[in-house]
Design a protein around this motif. Structure first.
Motif, PDB file in Angstrom:
ATOM      1  N   LYS A  89       0.772  -1.075   0.367  1.00 22.58           N
ATOM      2  CA  LYS A  89       0.186   0.512  -0.115  1.00 22.58           C
ATOM      3  C   LYS A  89       1.179   1.501   0.079  1.00 22.58           C
ATOM      4  O   LYS A  89       1.744   1.169   0.504  1.00 22.58           O
ATOM      5  N   VAL A  90       0.432   2.226  -0.810  1.00 25.94           N
ATOM      6  CA  VAL A  90       1.095   3.771  -0.811  1.00 25.94           C
ATOM      7  C   VAL A  90       0.361   4.890  -0.019  1.00 25.94           C
ATOM      8  O   VAL A  90      -0.503   4.516  -0.567  1.00 25.94           O
ATOM      9  N   PRO A  91       0.220   5.103   0.088  1.00 25.40           N
ATOM     10  CA  PRO A  91       1.639   5.684   1.104  1.00 25.40           C
ATOM     11  C   PRO A  91       1.602   4.641   3.084  1.00 25.40           C
ATOM     12  O   PRO A  91       2.965   5.138   3.244  1.00 25.40           O
ATOM     13  N   GLU A  92       0.769   3.685   2.596  1.00 22.36           N
ATOM     14  CA  GLU A  92       0.479   2.682   4.302  1.00 22.36           C
ATOM     15  C   GLU A  92       1.832   2.348   4.380  1.00 22.36           C
ATOM     16  O   GLU A  92       2.573   2.908   5.418  1.00 22.36           O
ATOM     17  N   GLU A  93       2.386   2.021   3.542  1.00 21.74           N
ATOM     18  CA  GLU A  93       3.844   1.311   3.907  1.00 21.74           C
ATOM     19  C   GLU A  93       4.611   1.577   3.019  1.00 21.74           C
ATOM     20  O   GLU A  93       6.067   1.124   3.597  1.00 21.74           O
ATOM     21  N   LEU A  94       4.389   2.067   1.843  1.00 18.00           N
ATOM     22  CA  LEU A  94       5.702   2.928   1.361  1.00 18.00           C
ATOM     23  C   LEU A  94       5.427   3.766   1.113  1.00 18.00           C
ATOM     24  O   LEU A  94       4.213   3.840   0.781  1.00 18.00           O
ATOM     25  N   SER A  95       5.953   5.722   1.207  1.00 21.43           N
ATOM     26  CA  SER A  95       5.502   6.824   0.406  1.00 21.43           C
ATOM     27  C   SER A  95       6.531   6.884  -0.231  1.00 21.43           C
ATOM     28  O   SER A  95       7.392   5.861  -0.490  1.00 21.43           O
ATOM     29  N   VAL A  96       6.116   7.649  -1.577  1.00 17.30           N
ATOM     30  CA  VAL A  96       6.922   8.055  -2.743  1.00 17.30           C
ATOM     31  C   VAL A  96       7.311   9.430  -3.062  1.00 17.30           C
ATOM     32  O   VAL A  96       5.581  10.170  -2.917  1.00 17.30           O
ATOM     33  N   ILE A  97       8.031   9.633  -3.383  1.00 17.29           N
ATOM     34  CA  ILE A  97       7.738  11.614  -3.814  1.00 17.29           C
ATOM     35  C   ILE A  97       7.912  11.631  -4.539  1.00 17.29           C
ATOM     36  O   ILE A  97       9.311  10.818  -5.355  1.00 17.29           O
ATOM     37  N   GLY A  98       8.154  12.101  -6.276  1.00 16.41           N
ATOM     38  CA  GLY A  98       8.381  12.421  -7.877  1.00 16.41           C
ATOM     39  C   GLY A  98       9.335  13.809  -7.709  1.00 16.41           C
ATOM     40  O   GLY A  98       9.569  14.303  -6.725  1.00 16.41           O
ATOM     41  N   TYR A  99       9.114  13.679  -8.927  1.00 12.81           N
ATOM     42  CA  TYR A  99       9.644  15.389  -9.120  1.00 12.81           C
ATOM     43  C   TYR A  99       9.393  15.708 -10.583  1.00 12.81           C
ATOM     44  O   TYR A  99       9.416  14.375 -11.493  1.00 12.81           O
ATOM     45  N   ASP A 100       9.089  16.726 -10.673  1.00 13.66           N
ATOM     46  CA  ASP A 100       8.880  17.524 -11.874  1.00 13.66           C
ATOM     47  C   ASP A 100       7.482  17.384 -12.039  1.00 13.66           C
ATOM     48  O   ASP A 100       7.206  19.428 -12.391  1.00 13.66           O
ATOM     49  N   ASP A 101       6.238  17.521 -11.238  1.00 16.01           N
ATOM     50  CA  ASP A 101       4.969  17.290 -11.056  1.00 16.01           C
ATOM     51  C   ASP A 101       4.246  17.824 -12.731  1.00 16.01           C
ATOM     52  O   ASP A 101       3.837  19.157 -13.246  1.00 16.01           O
ATOM     53  N   THR A 102       4.512  16.795 -12.994  1.00 15.04           N
ATOM     54  CA  THR A 102       3.824  17.126 -14.871  1.00 15.04           C
ATOM     55  C   THR A 102       2.419  16.494 -14.604  1.00 15.04           C
ATOM     56  O   THR A 102       1.924  15.704 -13.452  1.00 15.04           O
ATOM     57  N   ASP A 103       1.336  16.482 -14.803  1.00 15.48           N
ATOM     58  CA  ASP A 103       0.199  16.143 -15.178  1.00 15.48           C
ATOM     59  C   ASP A 103      -0.123  14.965 -14.080  1.00 15.48           C
ATOM     60  O   ASP A 103      -1.034  14.829 -13.515  1.00 15.48           O
ATOM     61  N   ILE A 104       0.643  13.631 -15.110  1.00 18.80           N
ATOM     62  CA  ILE A 104       0.717  12.453 -14.302  1.00 18.80           C
ATOM     63  C   ILE A 104       0.442  12.149 -13.249  1.00 18.80           C
ATOM     64  O   ILE A 104       0.384  12.022 -12.339  1.00 18.80           O
ATOM     65  N   ALA A 105       1.192  13.944 -12.558  1.00 16.33           N
ATOM     66  CA  ALA A 105       0.895  13.092 -11.272  1.00 16.33           C
ATOM     67  C   ALA A 105      -0.415  13.287 -10.166  1.00 16.33           C
ATOM     68  O   ALA A 105      -0.285  12.625  -9.131  1.00 16.33           O
ATOM     69  N   THR A 106      -0.925  13.876 -10.915  1.00 16.17           N
ATOM     70  CA  THR A 106      -2.398  14.375 -10.358  1.00 16.17           C
ATOM     71  C   THR A 106      -3.539  13.287 -10.676  1.00 16.17           C
ATOM     72  O   THR A 106      -3.825  12.941 -10.230  1.00 16.17           O
ATOM     73  N   MET A 107      -2.704  12.401 -11.648  1.00 18.45           N
ATOM     74  CA  MET A 107      -3.813  10.811 -12.611  1.00 18.45           C
ATOM     75  C   MET A 107      -3.122  10.132 -11.518  1.00 18.45           C
ATOM     76  O   MET A 107      -4.160   9.413 -11.554  1.00 18.45           O
ATOM     77  N   SER A 108      -2.723  10.225 -10.977  1.00 20.72           N
ATOM     78  CA  SER A 108      -1.856   8.724 -10.257  1.00 20.72           C
ATOM     79  C   SER A 108      -2.797   7.865  -8.881  1.00 20.72           C
ATOM     80  O   SER A 108      -3.989   9.297  -8.520  1.00 20.72           O
ATOM     81  N   ILE A 109      -2.844   7.015  -8.834  1.00 18.94           N
ATOM     82  CA  ILE A 109      -3.064   6.193  -7.600  1.00 18.94           C
ATOM     83  C   ILE A 109      -1.656   5.907  -6.406  1.00 18.94           C
ATOM     84  O   ILE A 109      -1.576   4.924  -6.828  1.00 18.94           O
ATOM     85  N   PRO A 110      -1.869   6.700  -5.302  1.00 21.02           N
ATOM     86  CA  PRO A 110      -2.690   7.844  -4.501  1.00 21.02           C
ATOM     87  C   PRO A 110      -1.899   8.972  -6.149  1.00 21.02           C
ATOM     88  O   PRO A 110      -0.970   8.816  -5.831  1.00 21.02           O
ATOM     89  N   PRO A 111      -2.509  10.110  -5.409  1.00 21.80           N
ATOM     90  CA  PRO A 111      -2.263  10.873  -6.038  1.00 21.80           C
ATOM     91  C   PRO A 111      -0.450  11.324  -5.570  1.00 21.80           C
ATOM     92  O   PRO A 111      -0.632  11.278  -4.567  1.00 21.80           O
TER      93      PRO A 111
END
Lengths: 333, 333
Positions: A264-286
């Motif tokens: 489970k994200v973020p319950e079991e693992l947190s993830v942070i990205g880079y860029d903040d393109t449109d897809i960052a909004t569309m992912s599960i979880p955001p």
DNA sequence: TTGTATGCGTTATCAA
DNA sequence: TTGATAACGCATACAA
């Protein structure tokens, strides 16, 4: 055959000079002749030939943009910004897909020069000595985007990758994470690779977290590579509570990996990205990610180019970044 | 000041005509003079001025592309295809972001004409009578992409939206779905709206499934609109087992909605998208979708334009589509 | 093999 | 208020 200024002149019984004045809104004719000539222009459907104009004015009102790839989200957003600003300045933009190919890049550079573009934008790729050299040889205003330049005459527009990366990791640490992994972009990439790794190291050191090479895996900024890199990273560090990806696409790759593994994200693992393109909004979880003002970088680059075209020498500019918090990072504290 | 052909001629003691011949690889000079001239060209760093060339040749080797938006995945992919093919044909492409604005579109059209582009590509937007008119008035080869044209001189490149939509719904039905909802794009959109709805109706009829208006909600092809439309659709039809979205982005919106509601995809709800852009691969679960060969549509469009430039009149072309099956549709049988 | 001269469609200078 | 005319940088028909 399209009508030329001569046709208009002949038809309306005046000289080309007069027609030219009228077309360009310069003074030097009576209202009557103007009316007469305008009618003929209308009738014939005359439009000035920009090529001929460009030849005498020695200006083309067009700039060229070199990109390693057109189909990426980053490129798309950047182009949007560039075209927008160029359009408001009445400039046209011609696009060049270098495909990260040296020969092709050089060819495009030559082409742009021959076409007499007034400025050149070079994005997302290392500005080699060679490119910088030919660019300088041209004497055409040029600027680079999302990459650095050591040539004073070629300013850059980018965000401070190390600082942005540092703040992303710092963000994770503040949320209580200690075992943090990273999926970097291409190894040894001096622009978006090494600096982002250094940012992570710096945050680690400041917080007394031991760094090991095993905490980093490498991808190519793309989705699939993110997924694959995550597979390797997880195998080595199953105890991680968070991972930092050097691009949103790779971050989504991580998300997919976790989904498959039933993590489970973020319950079991947190993830942070880079860029903040449109897809960052569309992912599960955001996706929580480092925001880069991509479109603004495009408009800013054009503004700088315009300044140079006007004879000024603008300074390079570091754009601001920030963390856009969504839902992929858990607060452990 | 950049050196001109005159400078080269003077420096090497020959006439401009000879230099011109040498530069263009035409016959008519001795090996010695060639060598001599080449050296001077090298020394001076002479490059022909394309603007002057274009003026006399009446050709510019450039085409213009009009898009309603540059930052979409669709546009990015299309541009990649267009630029690629144009480049192999030694053509440049200038981009124009119409922003779906009529005035702006007309301005761009005028501009492209004045710049003497040899061809114009018009994408993803309704070709109004007006646009078609000015385009025809120009007498410049033009083609439209992902939209239709009723003007014989302006061919189109697209997929058969109704057939593609029909096959998507047919696919769902074959998997045992009967309660199927749809999230369409902009209402009354004659290109990507109505035809896709008709495809669904046709599939319903053929399979004896009753159609009701309440089974359709409308978005604008974007992510957020898909999410919102799904919210409305679900409220009306909680018993649905599958939904068909007219774009991948809207499909992802559905996925996000389901995630929030705790509805498992595809276990509790199947979803199928349209386009098969990169994001279809990156979603959770990976999206089953109607594949459109976007990039190929770009290259094909350029090929058609080239034929027209060569004096031929190519026929419109329907590109093939197919269902790309991934993991967002459950088999109920 | 080479050079002269003209034109491509404009702008701009100089006279009238 | 107007009109010749010379550039702009190059290609090319025609002569030599």
């Amino acid at each position: 055959m399209r009508p030329t200024i001569k046709d208009v002149a002949k038809q309306s019984g005046v000289s080309v000079a007069t027609v030219s004045r009228i077309v360009n809104g310069l003074p030097g004719y009576s209202p009557e002749t103007r009316k007469k000539v305008m009618r003929v222009i209308e009738e014939l459907g005359y439009k000035p030939n920009a090529v001929a104009r460009n030849l005498v004015s020695r200006k083309t009102s067009t700039i060229g943009v070199l990109l390693p790839q057109l189909s990426s989200h980053f490129a798309a957003k950047l182009l949007q910004g560039i075209e927008d600003e160029a359009h408001t300045r009445r400039y046209s933009v011609v696009i060049c897909n270098t495909d990260s190919n040296g020969k092709r890049t050089q060819d495009y550079l030559e082409l742009l020069r021959e076409k007499q573009v007034e400025g050149i934008l070079f994005a997302s790729e290392l500005l080699t000595e060679e490119y910088a050299g030919t660019l300088q040889g041209f004497g055409i205003p040029a600027a680079v985007i999302a990459t650095t330049s050591h040539v004073p005459s070629i300013p850059f527009i980018k965000v401070d990758d190390e600082a942005a990366s540092y703040s992303a990791v710092q963000f994770l640490i503040k949320k209580g994470h200690q075992r943090i992994g990273m999926i970097s972009g291409t190894k040894h990439d001096p622009i978006s690779g090494t600096p982002r790794i250094n940012g992570l190291k710096k945050a680690f050191i400041e917080n007394g977290i031991p760094f090991e090479e095993g905490l980093i895996e490498y991808g190519d900024f793309g989705f699939k590579s993110g997924y694959e890199a995550m597979k390797r990273l997880y195998q080595k560090n199953p105890e991680m509570t968070a991972v930092f990806a050097a691009s949103d696409e790779m971050a989504l790759g991580i998300l997919s990996f976790c989904y498959e593994k039933g993590m489970k994200v973020p319950e079991e693992l947190s993830v942070i990205g880079y860029d903040d393109t449109d897809i960052a909004t569309m992912s599960i979880p955001p996706l929580t990610t480092v925001h880069q003002p991509i479109q603004e970088m495009g408009t800013e680059a054009v503004r700088m180019l315009m300044k140079m075209i006007d004879g000024n020498q603008p300074e390079s500019k570091l754009m601001s970044y920030r963390i856009t918090e969504r839902a992929s990072v858990k607060n452990l504290t």
